[in-house]
Every structure is written in C-alpha cells, then in structure tokens.
Design an enzyme around this catalytic site. Structure first.
Site, PDB file in Angstrom:
ATOM      1  N   PHE A  54      10.834 -61.363  -4.612  1.00 41.98           N
ATOM      2  CA  PHE A  54      12.145 -60.937  -4.767  1.00 41.98           C
ATOM      3  C   PHE A  54      12.579 -60.062  -5.857  1.00 41.98           C
ATOM      4  CE2 PHE A  54      12.350 -64.726  -2.047  1.00 41.98           C
ATOM      5  CZ  PHE A  54      12.970 -64.327  -0.866  1.00 41.98           C
ATOM      6  N   SER A  80      38.633 -51.373   0.242  1.00 46.39           N
ATOM      7  CA  SER A  80      38.852 -49.913   0.638  1.00 46.39           C
ATOM      8  C   SER A  80      37.846 -49.893   1.840  1.00 46.39           C
ATOM      9  CB  SER A  80      38.418 -48.815  -0.460  1.00 46.39           C
ATOM     10  OG  SER A  80      39.572 -48.699  -1.094  1.00 46.39           O
ATOM     11  N   SER A  83      13.457 -53.370   2.955  1.00 41.94           N
ATOM     12  CA  SER A  83      14.870 -53.065   3.408  1.00 41.94           C
ATOM     13  C   SER A  83      14.888 -52.080   4.536  1.00 41.94           C
ATOM     14  CB  SER A  83      15.814 -52.513   2.087  1.00 41.94           C
ATOM     15  OG  SER A  83      16.874 -52.220   2.533  1.00 41.94           O
ATOM     16  N   TYR A 129      16.334 -46.216  -5.562  1.00 41.28           N
ATOM     17  CA  TYR A 129      16.337 -47.463  -5.354  1.00 41.28           C
ATOM     18  C   TYR A 129      15.499 -47.841  -3.644  1.00 41.28           C
ATOM     19  CZ  TYR A 129      17.609 -51.469  -2.234  1.00 41.28           C
ATOM     20  OH  TYR A 129      17.286 -52.645  -1.312  1.00 41.28           O
ATOM     21  N   ASP A 158      11.756 -65.771 -12.805  1.00 44.95           N
ATOM     22  CA  ASP A 158      13.091 -65.170 -12.935  1.00 44.95           C
ATOM     23  C   ASP A 158      13.434 -64.752 -14.213  1.00 44.95           C
ATOM     24  OD1 ASP A 158      15.629 -65.242 -10.518  1.00 44.95           O
ATOM     25  OD2 ASP A 158      16.189 -64.289 -12.522  1.00 44.95           O
ATOM     26  N   ASN A 159      13.961 -63.598 -14.566  1.00 50.90           N
ATOM     27  CA  ASN A 159      14.381 -62.898 -16.092  1.00 50.90           C
ATOM     28  C   ASN A 159      15.813 -63.063 -16.351  1.00 50.90           C
ATOM     29  OD1 ASN A 159      15.224 -60.966 -14.699  1.00 50.90           O
ATOM     30  ND2 ASN A 159      14.192 -59.073 -16.053  1.00 50.90           N
ATOM     31  N   LYS A 161      11.531 -49.173  -2.492  1.00 50.49           N
ATOM     32  CA  LYS A 161      10.949 -50.029  -1.446  1.00 50.49           C
ATOM     33  C   LYS A 161       9.914 -49.112  -0.381  1.00 50.49           C
ATOM     34  CE  LYS A 161      13.607 -53.246  -2.383  1.00 50.49           C
ATOM     35  NZ  LYS A 161      13.146 -54.508  -2.830  1.00 50.49           N
ATOM     36  N   GLY A 165      26.518 -40.982   0.896  1.00 52.49           N
ATOM     37  CA  GLY A 165      24.910 -41.784   1.195  1.00 52.49           C
ATOM     38  C   GLY A 165      25.157 -42.822   2.234  1.00 52.49           C
ATOM     39  N   ASP A 166      26.294 -43.309   2.993  1.00 53.81           N
ATOM     40  CA  ASP A 166      26.327 -44.143   3.851  1.00 53.81           C
ATOM     41  C   ASP A 166      26.080 -43.746   5.392  1.00 53.81           C
ATOM     42  OD1 ASP A 166      27.432 -46.675   2.963  1.00 53.81           O
ATOM     43  OD2 ASP A 166      29.412 -46.339   3.143  1.00 53.81           O
TER      44      ASP A 166
HETATM   45  C1  UD1 Z   1      23.804 -51.072   0.730  1.00 49.93           C
HETATM   46  C2  UD1 Z   1      22.843 -50.095   0.207  1.00 49.93           C
HETATM   47  C3  UD1 Z   1      21.632 -50.076   0.856  1.00 49.93           C
HETATM   48  C4  UD1 Z   1      20.994 -51.590   0.237  1.00 49.93           C
HETATM   49  C5  UD1 Z   1      21.895 -52.458   0.731  1.00 49.93           C
HETATM   50  C6  UD1 Z   1      21.400 -53.908   0.088  1.00 49.93           C
HETATM   51  C7  UD1 Z   1      24.383 -48.163  -0.106  1.00 49.93           C
HETATM   52  C8  UD1 Z   1      24.846 -46.903   0.268  1.00 49.93           C
HETATM   53  N1  UD1 Z   1      23.438 -48.980   0.346  1.00 49.93           N
HETATM   54  O1  UD1 Z   1      23.766 -51.240   2.279  1.00 49.93           O
HETATM   55  O2  UD1 Z   1      20.603 -49.129   0.342  1.00 49.93           O
HETATM   56  O3  UD1 Z   1      19.718 -51.801   0.809  1.00 49.93           O
HETATM   57  O4  UD1 Z   1      23.198 -52.407   0.455  1.00 49.93           O
HETATM   58  O5  UD1 Z   1      22.262 -54.986   0.173  1.00 49.93           O
HETATM   59  O6  UD1 Z   1      24.892 -48.511  -1.103  1.00 49.93           O
HETATM   60  N2  UD1 Z   1      32.115 -50.963   2.828  1.00 49.93           N
HETATM   61  C9  UD1 Z   1      33.260 -50.605   2.852  1.00 49.93           C
HETATM   62  N3  UD1 Z   1      34.011 -50.970   1.562  1.00 49.93           N
HETATM   63  C10 UD1 Z   1      33.306 -51.751   0.507  1.00 49.93           C
HETATM   64  C11 UD1 Z   1      32.091 -51.842   0.579  1.00 49.93           C
HETATM   65  C12 UD1 Z   1      31.348 -51.402   1.703  1.00 49.93           C
HETATM   66  O7  UD1 Z   1      34.113 -50.231   3.448  1.00 49.93           O
HETATM   67  O8  UD1 Z   1      34.082 -52.034  -0.471  1.00 49.93           O
HETATM   68  C13 UD1 Z   1      31.183 -50.771   4.164  1.00 49.93           C
HETATM   69  C14 UD1 Z   1      30.265 -49.563   4.024  1.00 49.93           C
HETATM   70  O9  UD1 Z   1      30.888 -48.280   4.023  1.00 49.93           O
HETATM   71  C15 UD1 Z   1      29.290 -49.892   4.949  1.00 49.93           C
HETATM   72  C16 UD1 Z   1      29.447 -51.496   5.046  1.00 49.93           C
HETATM   73  O10 UD1 Z   1      30.362 -51.799   4.589  1.00 49.93           O
HETATM   74  O11 UD1 Z   1      29.480 -49.139   6.159  1.00 49.93           O
HETATM   75  C17 UD1 Z   1      28.192 -52.150   4.241  1.00 49.93           C
HETATM   76  O12 UD1 Z   1      28.459 -51.908   3.189  1.00 49.93           O
HETATM   77  P1  UD1 Z   1      27.340 -52.754   2.156  1.00 49.93           P
HETATM   78  O13 UD1 Z   1      27.623 -54.036   1.975  1.00 49.93           O
HETATM   79  O14 UD1 Z   1      27.433 -51.832   1.036  1.00 49.93           O
HETATM   80  O15 UD1 Z   1      25.813 -52.244   2.671  1.00 49.93           O
HETATM   81  P2  UD1 Z   1      25.091 -51.090   3.042  1.00 49.93           P
HETATM   82  O16 UD1 Z   1      25.824 -49.805   2.630  1.00 49.93           O
HETATM   83  O17 UD1 Z   1      24.491 -51.222   4.463  1.00 49.93           O
END
Ligand code: UD1
Length: 344
Positions: A83, A219, A127, A152, A33-34, A156, A300-301
C-alpha cells in the site's frame, strides 16, 4: 505455523483495515510504514480490535539498503500487500519526482527482492484512475487504460506495467493489481479510520469534517455535468469490503489458484452515486444537516465512474456487502471519535 504477510503502508487508511482482516483470518502480519501519512497510534487501534500487536518496522522503502536488510531479517515472508505510496493528485503535479520516487522506486526495490524468491505473492494497490473517463459504464477491466491526468495517476499505470513485465520473466512471482474505486468508511468499532492531513481533498472526509464543525461548508464541485442531478458520479466502496478483498486475492495467489501469474481486478460496488446522493445519504443516516454550496467544477474531475464487478465476483468470489449508508455511518462514528480524542 501461521503464514507471515508483509503489509507496506500498513498504518494507512486501507492498509490498517487490511491488517485487521489478515489477523482475523489467521495470518501473522509485519508492517512497514514510514509514518509520512499515518500515525503510530494506529497500531494501538489494530491491537484493540484484534488483541494482537503486529510487528512494526519504521522503514522508508526508498532506502534500498533497508529493504534488503528487511528481507535478510525476515526470510519467511509468504506474501506482500503493497500500500505504501503517496496519493494526493495536486501534490503529484507540483512535485512529480517525489511521486515517481515514492511510488515507483519503492515498488522496484520490493520486486527486486521478491523476484529472487522461490515463491512470491504480491498484491498491488492500483486505482480506477487508470481508466480516466471511460467510454462505457460500468467500467470493466478490459476497458483501455487512458493517458494519465497526473503524475499520481501515471505512477499507478506505470506501476502495473512494471509488475506485469516482471511477472513475465519471473514465473515464481505471482501478482495481482487491485483497481480501487472510491474507498470510504471506517472499521465499525471506530478504532481505525481515515486520517487526512490538513484539508481533506476527498469528498467523504470533507463531509464529516464539515458536519462536525472543523470546516465551514462543503463545496460541491459542479452541478452541470451530464448526470441525473448534474453532479459527478462515483462508486463508493466501504473500506471493510475492500480490506476483505485483499485477503481473498492473496489467498488465490498463495493457493496457486490463478491461471496466470499476473492479473487485475476492479474493486467497487458496481453502483454509482452522485455527490448530492452522498450528501443525502449522510444526512439521512446521521441525522446531521450538512452545510454545502454548489461551486465551480474541479479541474481534472471526470463525469462518472463505477465498476463492472463481474470479474471480481466470478473469479475471486468476492463482492461488496456494505452499502453507502453503512459506510457513511461508520465514517461519521470515526470522525466523532477522532474529534473527541483531539479535545482531550
Ligand atoms: C480522487 C482522485 C483520484 C484518486 C482518488 C483516491 C482527483 C481529481 N482524483 O478521486 O485520482 O485515485 O481520489 O482517493 O483528485 N467532491 C466535491 N467536493 C469536495 C471533494 C470532492 O464535490 O470537497 C466531489 C468530486 O468532484 C468528485 C467526488 O466528490 O465528483 C469524489 O471526489 P474525491 O473523493 O476527491 O474522489 P475522486 O475525485 O473520484
């Protein structure tokens, strides 16, 4: 004699839990691990849980010479779980070369060494991001890989391709890519867990930090998605279940049980939960009221993603055992422990 397993990124979130699972299953572990996104204190947490302190090498895998030196020193590595990588989507957009170097150059250097070995077993952290917004749910491994949304995500996809191509010409190299859905939670002892640097980007650490008072308010990114309550759906999997799956996958390779020397598996619960359901589950299990507001969608979601787990169930004989409540309870216990130790 115990088989020796190299865990790169073994002080990180999923890595540290997997190190514990390996030690508990009787393996000897050496960690590289670094410390770029982890703390040396995690080693102490692993020791507390297992009564074993794994060997640790502070090596940056981008340094090809150091990787070579490591394998010259450790000639008896029976398997590698890789990892070590960067994982912040936003940062990868801003600094793509850092991501391509961190996530791909390191992978290439490791595979160069492993492909020279008579027998090499390799597990890769991939992922569910490789599927993008899949056309059908649940998402099975045969779903097409969609164009990546970020460097990112691209690392993968390309990482998987690099391993697959290498396995084709090196039958001595056996590999599995594990496509994680959303890993959350912590070891039940709260000795190890997730340690986000700065403001958490992921939902669960943001929730626990808000509940403990480090953040003002969560949020919820959008409530106008075409889902039951309008918020996005994900498959949240307990990190303990995920860690166990790595040991199962590695054993499959080491015991030569795999028909092909390269394969991919989804690791999820198979169940989707919306953001609001996660909040409700958190409030119910911890008794804490969470301050949150509905905000704009995050760019991006995707709307919904959850795993088809049939392949992991039937081929690996693995299934998740812990539910969302238990995962959130452990994440909360961990947050309280971290916050207490920060005060002292
Ligand atoms: C995110 C990454 C994904 C990565 C994964 C690794 C993005 C767009 N995607 O996935 O590429 O492989 O993490 O862990 O960053 N949410 C909120 N409020 C917040 C944070 C999240 O509403 O403050 C919602 C998001 O809109 C989403 C869900 O919670 O619907 C999960 O979010 P998150 O934990 O960031 O995971 P991913 O977006 O699925």
């Amino acid at each position: 004699m115990k088989s020796k397993i190299l865990v790169t990124g073994g002080l990180g979130f999923i890595g540290s839990h997997t190190v514990v699972a390996l030690i508990e299953q009787g393996y000897e572990v050496v960690i590289i691990d670094n410390l770029s996104n982890s703390s040396i204190n995690v080693l102490g947490g692993i020791t507390k849980i297992t009564q074993v302190t794994p060997e640790f090498e502070n090596i940056d895998l981008r340094n090809k010479e150091e990787v070579l030196g490591f394998f010259e020193k450790h000639t008896n590595i029976a398997g590698v779980i890789h990892f070590a990588a960067s994982k912040a989507v936003g940062e990868s957009v801003e600094n793509p070369l850092l991501y391509y170097e961190n996530n791909l150059a390191t992978l290439i250097y490791l595979l160069q060494r492993l492909s020279e070995k008579e027998d090499a077993n390799f597990i890769f952290s991939s992922s569910c991001t490789v599927y993008g917004q899949a056309d059908t749910l649940p998402i099975s491994e045969s779903a097409p890989v969609k164009k990546a949304e970020s460097p990112y995500g691209n690392t993968k996809q390309i990482g998987e391709e690099i391993i697959k191509d290498t396995c084709k010409v090196h039958p001595n190299l056996k590999a599995i890519s594990l496509r994680y859905f959303n890993p959350i939670g912590a070891h039940p002892s709260a000795e190890i867990g997730e340690l986000p640097i700065g403001t958490p980007q992921n939902l669960v650490p943001f929730i626990t930090q808000t509940a403990i008072g480090k953040r003002e308010q969560l949020s919820v990114f959008g409530n106008d998605y075409p889902t039951n309550d309008g918020t996005c759906i994900r498959d949240y999997i307990h990190v303990m279940d995920l860690a166990r799956a790595h040991v199962v996958a590695l054993k499959r390779l080491m015991n030569n049980e795999a028909e092909s020397n390269y394969d991919v598996f989804n690791l999820g619960t198979g169940k989707g939960n919306s953001v609001l359901e996660v909040i409700q589950s958190f409030e119910r299990t911890t008794g804490k009221k969470l301050s949150y507001k509905i905000a704009e969608r995050r760019e991006g979601d995707i709307t919904a993603a959850y795993a088809d787990t049939i392949k992991a169930n039937s081929v690996l004989g693995w299934r998740s055992e812990k539910d969302l409540d238990e995962a959130l309870e452990s994440a909360w216990k961990w947050e309280k422990k971290v916050t207490d130790s920060e005060k002292n």
